[in-house]
Design an enzyme around this catalytic site. Structure first.
Site, PDB file in Angstrom:
ATOM      1  N   HIS A 107      -6.078 -33.677  18.659  1.00  0.00           N
ATOM      2  CA  HIS A 107      -5.555 -34.218  17.558  1.00  0.00           C
ATOM      3  C   HIS A 107      -5.732 -33.405  16.494  1.00  0.00           C
ATOM      4  O   HIS A 107      -6.064 -33.752  15.393  1.00  0.00           O
ATOM      5  CB  HIS A 107      -6.287 -35.749  17.155  1.00  0.00           C
ATOM      6  CG  HIS A 107      -5.833 -36.724  18.273  1.00  0.00           C
ATOM      7  ND1 HIS A 107      -4.857 -37.678  17.773  1.00  0.00           N
ATOM      8  CD2 HIS A 107      -6.150 -36.887  19.488  1.00  0.00           C
ATOM      9  CE1 HIS A 107      -4.653 -38.617  18.941  1.00  0.00           C
ATOM     10  NE2 HIS A 107      -5.361 -37.890  19.880  1.00  0.00           N
ATOM     11  N   THR A 108      -5.697 -32.099  16.480  1.00  0.00           N
ATOM     12  CA  THR A 108      -5.550 -31.189  15.423  1.00  0.00           C
ATOM     13  C   THR A 108      -4.227 -30.575  15.203  1.00  0.00           C
ATOM     14  O   THR A 108      -4.183 -29.978  14.238  1.00  0.00           O
ATOM     15  CB  THR A 108      -6.566 -29.972  15.852  1.00  0.00           C
ATOM     16  OG1 THR A 108      -6.233 -29.612  17.009  1.00  0.00           O
ATOM     17  CG2 THR A 108      -8.011 -30.558  15.593  1.00  0.00           C
ATOM     18  N   ASP A 109      -3.419 -30.970  16.304  1.00  0.00           N
ATOM     19  CA  ASP A 109      -1.658 -30.190  16.059  1.00  0.00           C
ATOM     20  C   ASP A 109      -1.130 -30.472  15.063  1.00  0.00           C
ATOM     21  O   ASP A 109      -0.586 -29.922  14.154  1.00  0.00           O
ATOM     22  CB  ASP A 109      -1.299 -30.218  17.444  1.00  0.00           C
ATOM     23  CG  ASP A 109      -1.215 -31.535  17.908  1.00  0.00           C
ATOM     24  OD1 ASP A 109      -1.728 -32.668  17.581  1.00  0.00           O
ATOM     25  OD2 ASP A 109      -0.272 -31.867  19.000  1.00  0.00           O
TER      26      ASP A 109
ATOM     27  N   GLY B 213       2.595 -37.702  34.951  1.00  0.00           N
ATOM     28  CA  GLY B 213       1.786 -38.395  33.927  1.00  0.00           C
ATOM     29  C   GLY B 213       0.411 -38.660  34.053  1.00  0.00           C
ATOM     30  O   GLY B 213      -0.138 -39.668  33.604  1.00  0.00           O
TER      31      GLY B 213
ATOM     32  N   LEU C 272      -1.197 -33.549  32.184  1.00  0.00           N
ATOM     33  CA  LEU C 272      -1.217 -32.089  32.598  1.00  0.00           C
ATOM     34  C   LEU C 272       0.025 -31.391  32.199  1.00  0.00           C
ATOM     35  O   LEU C 272       0.443 -30.218  32.663  1.00  0.00           O
ATOM     36  CB  LEU C 272      -1.685 -31.775  33.939  1.00  0.00           C
ATOM     37  CG  LEU C 272      -3.264 -32.393  34.516  1.00  0.00           C
ATOM     38  CD1 LEU C 272      -3.318 -32.106  35.972  1.00  0.00           C
ATOM     39  CD2 LEU C 272      -4.037 -31.956  33.425  1.00  0.00           C
ATOM     40  N   SER C 273       0.951 -32.247  31.637  1.00  0.00           N
ATOM     41  CA  SER C 273       2.162 -31.903  30.979  1.00  0.00           C
ATOM     42  C   SER C 273       3.293 -31.214  32.147  1.00  0.00           C
ATOM     43  O   SER C 273       3.791 -30.186  31.843  1.00  0.00           O
ATOM     44  CB  SER C 273       1.883 -30.781  29.912  1.00  0.00           C
ATOM     45  OG  SER C 273       2.811 -30.851  28.973  1.00  0.00           O
ATOM     46  N   SER C 274       3.504 -32.446  32.909  1.00  0.00           N
ATOM     47  CA  SER C 274       4.525 -32.074  33.704  1.00  0.00           C
ATOM     48  C   SER C 274       5.939 -32.267  33.062  1.00  0.00           C
ATOM     49  O   SER C 274       6.883 -31.493  33.348  1.00  0.00           O
ATOM     50  CB  SER C 274       4.563 -33.073  34.980  1.00  0.00           C
ATOM     51  OG  SER C 274       4.894 -34.350  34.376  1.00  0.00           O
TER      52      SER C 274
ATOM     53  N   ASP D 142       2.140 -28.202  24.273  1.00  0.00           N
ATOM     54  CA  ASP D 142       2.266 -28.371  25.683  1.00  0.00           C
ATOM     55  C   ASP D 142       3.510 -27.144  26.103  1.00  0.00           C
ATOM     56  O   ASP D 142       3.324 -26.365  26.981  1.00  0.00           O
ATOM     57  CB  ASP D 142       2.908 -29.533  26.184  1.00  0.00           C
ATOM     58  CG  ASP D 142       1.851 -30.866  25.862  1.00  0.00           C
ATOM     59  OD1 ASP D 142       0.661 -30.513  25.406  1.00  0.00           O
ATOM     60  OD2 ASP D 142       2.248 -31.818  26.113  1.00  0.00           O
TER      61      ASP D 142
ATOM     62  N   TYR E 154      -2.703 -44.017  19.069  1.00  0.00           N
ATOM     63  CA  TYR E 154      -2.193 -42.906  18.454  1.00  0.00           C
ATOM     64  C   TYR E 154      -1.547 -42.898  17.283  1.00  0.00           C
ATOM     65  O   TYR E 154      -2.104 -42.101  16.143  1.00  0.00           O
ATOM     66  CB  TYR E 154      -1.450 -42.141  19.656  1.00  0.00           C
ATOM     67  CG  TYR E 154      -0.748 -40.640  19.147  1.00  0.00           C
ATOM     68  CD1 TYR E 154      -1.318 -39.713  19.700  1.00  0.00           C
ATOM     69  CD2 TYR E 154       0.249 -40.658  18.654  1.00  0.00           C
ATOM     70  CE1 TYR E 154      -1.252 -38.405  19.352  1.00  0.00           C
ATOM     71  CE2 TYR E 154       0.924 -39.515  18.242  1.00  0.00           C
ATOM     72  CZ  TYR E 154       0.280 -38.480  18.744  1.00  0.00           C
ATOM     73  OH  TYR E 154       0.643 -36.933  18.300  1.00  0.00           O
TER      74      TYR E 154
HETATM   75  P1  ADP Z   1       2.728 -35.584  31.664  1.00  0.00           P
HETATM   76  O1  ADP Z   1       3.371 -34.547  30.787  1.00  0.00           O
HETATM   77  O2  ADP Z   1       1.366 -35.783  31.172  1.00  0.00           O
HETATM   78  O3  ADP Z   1       2.795 -35.252  33.183  1.00  0.00           O
HETATM   79  P2  ADP Z   1       4.976 -37.476  30.707  1.00  0.00           P
HETATM   80  O4  ADP Z   1       4.980 -38.932  30.680  1.00  0.00           O
HETATM   81  O5  ADP Z   1       4.822 -36.713  29.103  1.00  0.00           O
HETATM   82  O6  ADP Z   1       3.649 -37.042  31.260  1.00  0.00           O
HETATM   83  O7  ADP Z   1       5.900 -36.696  31.509  1.00  0.00           O
HETATM   84  C1  ADP Z   1       6.262 -37.150  33.013  1.00  0.00           C
HETATM   85  C2  ADP Z   1       7.523 -37.346  33.397  1.00  0.00           C
HETATM   86  O8  ADP Z   1       8.387 -36.087  33.157  1.00  0.00           O
HETATM   87  C3  ADP Z   1       7.973 -38.079  34.575  1.00  0.00           C
HETATM   88  O9  ADP Z   1       7.765 -39.213  34.597  1.00  0.00           O
HETATM   89  C4  ADP Z   1       9.273 -37.553  34.654  1.00  0.00           C
HETATM   90  O10 ADP Z   1      10.184 -38.267  34.023  1.00  0.00           O
HETATM   91  C5  ADP Z   1       9.391 -35.922  34.225  1.00  0.00           C
HETATM   92  N1  ADP Z   1       9.194 -35.120  35.147  1.00  0.00           N
HETATM   93  C6  ADP Z   1       8.224 -34.272  35.377  1.00  0.00           C
HETATM   94  N2  ADP Z   1       8.115 -33.428  36.562  1.00  0.00           N
HETATM   95  C7  ADP Z   1       9.506 -33.722  36.951  1.00  0.00           C
HETATM   96  C8  ADP Z   1      10.042 -33.260  37.971  1.00  0.00           C
HETATM   97  N3  ADP Z   1       9.616 -32.252  39.040  1.00  0.00           N
HETATM   98  N4  ADP Z   1      11.435 -33.586  38.481  1.00  0.00           N
HETATM   99  C9  ADP Z   1      11.941 -34.663  37.505  1.00  0.00           C
HETATM  100  N5  ADP Z   1      11.326 -35.378  36.561  1.00  0.00           N
HETATM  101  C10 ADP Z   1      10.014 -34.931  36.022  1.00  0.00           C
HETATM  102 MG    MG Z   2       4.238 -34.862  28.721  1.00  0.00          MG
END
Ligand code: ADP
Ligand code: MG
Length: 392
Positions: free
Chosen positions: A34-36, A121, A124-126, A171, A220
């Site tokens: 929470h510094t960003d 989700g 870890l910033s997918s 991220d 948040y």
């Molecule tokens: P986090 O970034 O922490 O993993 P977020 O809610 O910010 O969680 O993002 C997750 C979302 O990003 C997933 O629900 C999906 O909609 C999208 N996403 C991530 N990876 C993929 C993937 N390989 N294919 C399709 N969508 C993805």
């Molecule tokens: Mg995310």
């Protein structure tokens, strides 16, 4: 990371065209929570979980996006892409296309296969990984190149403006600019950064509490408002203070009484967290792991007591790690109210550490946690299959 050769085969079978392949990693934040948005410092590392994107041109003017994670394909017209998000996973790649179009690029027809092993989700910033991999893939078709910080900004804008998620730049920035065996101290004010070596014999052990309390979204927003209120009080006396980045603990001592009690506590977290983050980078640079661990412990206490963004499960995960062999430092990472803890651990001890932590947490909390033993990895890149084959 999943095997890019397998993704290539998948893409070839589905689209009958040879793809170019790109990879973008997920991340974990070692310190700086929470510094960003206070224009302060964060210190994330890219991890060895990544999203792969395979791309090839199409001549029929369509944009076809397939996600192996979801097992679903979506088809759009390149010259009539959806103008707004609709709560679907495809919002993330479409958001990137929307920002690139705003930047003046004409989006061509293409087929895109996405496949990631960043847990979705889990904090870890997918989402950044999928954005950055998509951006690199599409830019390769356009023959356009951007600097790392500019690419990170596009992807952040995709998430802020199209997806509608209010994230900072961290991220996307680390997914683009990470370096193997390094964390990255990022100044969120001007995006200048310094790479900070992590010793080879350490591991990033990420422990998922498996809970995310429903309050996280509204809390948040409340925290941000409290931080801004505290800053406004200081700015009445010192107008040059635009963000808490510019404020000091002495400011709080002088004018804290004019703040609501919670605003004072939140500000104390942000101001001291900025100091700890810079100090942790300095400690790592001089090889002082014990000092780094102490700063992580202090950061967790501040996050839990002053910022009040922890939860019983995350406090338990940090507490249960304390006397396990090999621990250097542990704290809750990410936006708070659940999610993952980051444990800096001696690499040789990491497997036993992970197993014992999982056992203790399950016994106390009643939930089996997912624990990942990661190393700091490189940022987003094109994957050369030839090179991979030669090495393997
Ligand atoms: P986090 O970034 O922490 O993993 P977020 O809610 O910010 O969680 O993002 C997750 C979302 O990003 C997933 O629900 C999906 O909609 C999208 N996403 C991530 N990876 C993929 C993937 N390989 N294919 C399709 N969508 C993805
Ligand atoms: Mg995310």
């Amino acid at each position: 990371m999943h095997d890019p050769a397998v993704l290539r085969s998948m893409h070839l079978a589905r689209f009958k065209a040879e793809p170019a392949i790109f990879a973008a990693p997920g991340r974990v934040n070692l310190i700086g929570e929470h510094t960003d948005y206070a224009e302060g410092f964060v210190m994330p590392a890219a991890i060895d979980f990544a999203t792969l994107a395979a791309i090839s041109r199409r001549s029929d003017g369509k944009v076809v996006i397939y996600s192996e994670n979801f097992g679903k394909e979506r088809v759009f017209e390149a010259d009539a892409l959806p103008p707004a998000a609709n709560g679907h996973w495809s919002d993330y790649p479409l958001g990137v296309l929307s920002i690139l179009a705003e930047e003046g690029h004409r989006i061509p027809g293409f087929s895109l296969c996405l496949w990631g092993d960043v847990p979705l989700g889990s904090g870890l910033s997918s989402s950044a990984a999928v954005e950055v991999a998509t951006a690199l893939a599409v830019l390769s078709l356009l023959g356009a190149r951007y600097s790392g910080p500019a690419l990170a900004r596009f992807c952040q804008r995709a998430e802020n403006e199209f997806v509608g998620a209010n994230c900072g730049i961290m991220d996307q920035f680390i997914s683009v600019n990470g370096e193997e065996n390094h964390a990255l101290l990022l100044d969120c004010r001007d995006l200048s950064y310094k790479l900070v070596p992590l010793p080879h014999d350490t591991a990033l052990v990420i422990a998922n509490t498996m809970v995310k309390h429903a309050v996280s979204g509204s809390e948040y927003t409340t925290r941000r408002a409290e931080v801004e209120d505290a800053c406004a009080v200081i700015a009445r006396h010192r107008p040059e203070v635009r963000f808490l980045r510019d404020a000091t603990v002495e400011d709080l001592e002088r004018w804290g009484a004019e703040m609501a009690p919670n605003a004072l506590k939140r500000a104390r977290h942000v101001i001291t967290e900025n100091q700890r983050t810079v100090a942790a980078a300095e400690a790592l640079l001089r090889g002082d792991l014990a000092g780094t661990g102490r700063l992580m412990a202090a950061a967790h206490r501040s996050y839990s007591h002053d910022f009040e963004a922890s939860c019983p499960e995350a406090d338990a995960m940090v507490e249960l790690a304390q006397d396990l062999p090999g621990l250097i430092g542990a704290r809750l990472t990410g936006g708070g109210f659940g999610g993952c803890t980051i444990n800096l651990v001696n690499r040789k001890d990491a497997p036993a550490f992970a197993e014992r932590l999982a056992g203790r947490y399950e016994a106390q909390v009643g939930i089996r946690p997912e624990i990942h033993i990661c190393r700091a990895s490189g940022g987003a890149r094109r994957v050369e299959l030839g090179a991979l084959t030669e090495r393997s």
